[in-house]
Design a protein around this motif. Structure first.
Motif, short mmCIF file in Angstrom:
data_model
loop_
_atom_site.label_atom_id
_atom_site.label_comp_id
_atom_site.label_asym_id
_atom_site.label_seq_id
_atom_site.Cartn_x
_atom_site.Cartn_y
_atom_site.Cartn_z
N PHE A 293 42.86 14.95 -58.92
CA PHE A 293 41.55 15.23 -59.51
C PHE A 293 40.89 16.40 -58.78
O PHE A 293 40.31 17.29 -59.40
N THR A 294 41.02 16.41 -57.45
CA THR A 294 40.46 17.49 -56.65
C THR A 294 41.10 18.83 -56.99
O THR A 294 40.42 19.85 -57.11
N ILE A 295 42.43 18.83 -57.14
CA ILE A 295 43.14 20.07 -57.49
C ILE A 295 42.59 20.64 -58.80
O ILE A 295 42.34 21.84 -58.92
N VAL A 296 42.37 19.76 -59.78
CA VAL A 296 41.89 20.20 -61.09
C VAL A 296 40.49 20.80 -60.98
O VAL A 296 40.20 21.86 -61.55
N ALA B 286 48.79 27.36 -45.28
CA ALA B 286 49.12 25.98 -44.92
C ALA B 286 47.93 25.08 -45.22
O ALA B 286 46.78 25.44 -44.96
N GLY B 287 48.19 23.91 -45.76
CA GLY B 287 47.11 22.99 -46.07
C GLY B 287 46.77 22.94 -47.54
O GLY B 287 46.09 22.04 -48.01
N SER B 288 47.25 23.93 -48.29
CA SER B 288 47.18 23.91 -49.74
C SER B 288 45.79 23.64 -50.27
O SER B 288 44.84 24.33 -49.91
N PHE B 289 45.64 22.63 -51.13
CA PHE B 289 44.41 22.45 -51.88
C PHE B 289 43.21 22.08 -51.01
O PHE B 289 42.07 22.29 -51.42
N SER B 290 43.44 21.54 -49.82
CA SER B 290 42.31 21.27 -48.92
C SER B 290 41.65 22.58 -48.52
O SER B 290 40.42 22.70 -48.48
N TYR B 291 42.48 23.59 -48.23
CA TYR B 291 41.95 24.91 -47.89
C TYR B 291 41.17 25.49 -49.07
O TYR B 291 40.07 26.03 -48.90
N PHE B 292 41.72 25.37 -50.28
CA PHE B 292 41.05 25.93 -51.45
C PHE B 292 39.79 25.15 -51.80
O PHE B 292 38.81 25.74 -52.27
N MET C 181 46.84 28.87 -57.42
CA MET C 181 46.03 29.10 -56.22
C MET C 181 46.89 29.44 -55.02
O MET C 181 46.57 30.34 -54.23
N VAL C 182 48.00 28.72 -54.86
CA VAL C 182 48.85 28.90 -53.69
C VAL C 182 49.53 30.26 -53.69
O VAL C 182 49.63 30.93 -52.65
N VAL C 183 49.99 30.71 -54.87
CA VAL C 183 50.63 32.02 -54.95
C VAL C 183 49.61 33.12 -54.66
O VAL C 183 49.94 34.14 -54.03
N ASP C 184 48.38 32.91 -55.09
CA ASP C 184 47.33 33.90 -54.83
C ASP C 184 47.01 34.00 -53.35
O ASP C 184 46.70 35.09 -52.85
N CYS D 258 34.84 25.18 -53.22
CA CYS D 258 33.91 24.11 -53.58
C CYS D 258 33.00 23.71 -52.42
O CYS D 258 32.11 22.89 -52.59
N GLY D 259 33.24 24.24 -51.22
CA GLY D 259 32.39 23.94 -50.08
C GLY D 259 33.04 23.02 -49.06
O GLY D 259 34.07 22.40 -49.32
N GLU D 260 32.43 22.97 -47.88
CA GLU D 260 32.98 22.20 -46.77
C GLU D 260 33.16 20.73 -47.10
O GLU D 260 34.13 20.11 -46.68
N PHE D 261 32.23 20.17 -47.84
CA PHE D 261 32.29 18.74 -48.15
C PHE D 261 33.56 18.42 -48.93
O PHE D 261 34.29 17.48 -48.60
N TRP D 262 33.87 19.23 -49.96
CA TRP D 262 35.08 19.00 -50.76
C TRP D 262 36.33 19.21 -49.91
O TRP D 262 37.32 18.49 -50.05
N GLY D 263 36.29 20.22 -49.03
CA GLY D 263 37.44 20.46 -48.16
C GLY D 263 37.70 19.29 -47.24
O GLY D 263 38.84 18.87 -47.03
N PHE D 264 36.61 18.72 -46.69
CA PHE D 264 36.71 17.57 -45.80
C PHE D 264 37.25 16.36 -46.56
O PHE D 264 38.20 15.70 -46.11
N ILE D 265 36.65 16.07 -47.71
CA ILE D 265 37.04 14.90 -48.50
C ILE D 265 38.50 15.00 -48.95
O ILE D 265 39.28 14.06 -48.79
#
Length: 449
Positions: free
Chosen positions: A372-375, A73-79, A66-69, A84-91
């Motif tokens: 778990f979120t990354i997966v 900054a912020g990595s998996f929170s951004y993705f 994901m990061v190479v694509d 997955c939507g704002e809720f997942w980004g926030f969590i």
């Protein structure tokens, strides 16, 4: 100080990324936190590191794809926010920030323990406070300063581990008798797996704490030079080096000293060499483990400040956290994160003997949520890429089967935590923490963010 038109500078070279990824993982988890895992698994601790390493490598490949694509900054929170939507980004973002605030606190607690090796009566909380001040100044300068400091401290750690392994090998070859007698400590105290599969399973929980921080290489994407080249190289190289250092170091230690005589009063590395009557080696190693704790605290401060910055860019944190200094540093997120870690100073004052193990338990829960979120996010990422017939350049090997394997493994880790008395509190906190994050998201939406 703040400039809305400032931007993060790509000041981290490949050598910085390699050492940041190594430095984030080779710290208290190896030098201090692994002692309970050794008591549970005995010599089979090496197998636990292999199993844990395989899972973490799968997670890192998912994050790397994901990061190479899209090196943001912020990595998996951004993705998480995007796929997955704002809720997942926030969590995911706030959980990661909270996780590394706790990592910072656990490292600060360990700093005091290591200083007490030389100065038994020196207050642990003063050691923690000095560490906070120095590392905060480093992180407020610029990203290159952070990278150089982390590079230097990680070189010290790696050099010491290699030297210790060589020194231990000499002891095995010259002082412990002929083969196979010189390796007898691996089976003479209950066998290779003295507590069976149960002990191995329990040790996996603590082993996963040791790997916490390896995902930091994804956080650096927004400040890495040529991320499409440097990040894949860092991910592919670092996992083998970490496994070598962890498995190699523990293998040497378990050969030269009976594993069941290693206590939990300090670093097992230092303790073993002290008991063998080699004070010079013990003193040198204590310098190294102290450096390791400070190094991981340095990385934790970096990651928490970048995560707060990323959350502000997603409108999941106050806008003021999105301001940068002229040198591209998110100063306010750094100061806020540093200030909150002062709680560790209070905790080490009140509970100097117990604070580390309790913090470690809660950190494991938070780290597992992040992994778990990354997966999960990667599953959505690949699904959407496939629908659009777009290919990525740094693919995972066994999508989606490795995703499902990782999900099952993390559920297993949480179940095993319910079987460890010192971690019961962390398991209880898990649903409470997720509820708090959910309430925070609801409040954010009602305020119109």
């Amino acid at each position: 100080m703040n400039k809305n038109d400032s931007h993060m500078t790509r000041g981290l070279k490949n050598r910085h990324l390699q050492m940041i990824a190594l430095g984030g993982s080779i710290g208290t988890g190896l030098f201090y936190g692994s002692a309970p895992a050794l008591q549970a698994a005995g010599p089979s601790l090496s197998l636990a590191y292999v199993l844990g390493g395989i899972i973490i490598f799968c997670v890192m490949r998912m994050l790397g794809e994901m990061v190479v694509d899209e090196p943001i900054a912020g990595s998996f929170s951004y993705f998480a926010n995007k796929y997955c939507g704002e809720f997942w980004g926030f969590i995911s973002g706030w959980n990661y920030w909270f996780c590394y605030i706790l990592v910072s606190m656990s490292e600060l607690a360990a700093v005091g323990i290591y200083v007490n090796f030389w100065f038994p009566h020196f207050p642990q909380w003063i050691s923690a406070l000095i560490c906070i001040i120095v590392i905060t100044i480093v992180n407020l300068t610029n990203v290159r300063s952070y990278g150089e400091v982390e590079f230097g401290m990680t070189i010290i750690k790696i050099t010491a581990i290699i030297a210790m392994m060589v020194f231990g090998g000499i002891i095995i070859a010259t002082q412990l008798g002929p083969f196979p007698q010189n390796f007898s400590n691996l089976w003479a105290h209950g066998g290779y797996m003295p507590h069976g599969l149960w002990g191995l399973s329990v040790s996996l929980v603590i082993v996963m704490f040791s790997f916490g921080g390896i995902e930091l290489v994804g956080i650096t994407a927004g400040e890495a030079e040529n991320p499409s080249v440097t990040i894949p190289k860092a991910i592919n190289d670092v996992i083998w080096r970490i496994l070598l250092f962890y498995i190699g170091a523990w293998f040497i230690l378990m050969v030269i000293y009976p594993w069941d005589q290693v206590g939990l009063s300090g670093s097992p590395f230092v303790e073993i060499f002290s008991k063998m009557g080699i004070p010079a080696a013990a003193n040198l190693l204590n310098i190294v483990v102290l450096t390791a704790a400070v190094s991981v605290y340095n990385s934790a401060m970096y990651s928490t400040s970048r995560m707060l910055y990323s959350l502000s860019q997603q409108h999941n944190a106050p806008k003021i956290f999105g301001n940068l200094t002229r040198s591209g540093v998110p100063a306010l997120p750094t100061l806020v994160s540093s200030f909150i870690t002062l709680i560790a100073v209070i905790l080490t004052y009140l509970f100097p003997q117990k604070v580390f193990i309790y913090l470690m338990a809660v950190v494991i829960i938070a780290i597992v949520i992040s992994w778990f979120t990354i997966v999960i996010v990667h599953l959505n990422f690949r699904r959407k890429k496939n629908l659009l017939h777009k290919k990525t350049s740094f693919k995972t090997f066994f999508y989606p089967y490795d995703n499902y394997l990782c999900i099952a493994f993390f559920i297993f880790i949480i179940v095993m935590m319910t079987q460890i008395p010192s971690m019961h509190l962390a398991v209880i906190i898990l649903p409470v923490w997720l509820l708090i994050l959910t309430i925070g998201y609801i409040i954010k939406k009602r305020l119109g963010y």
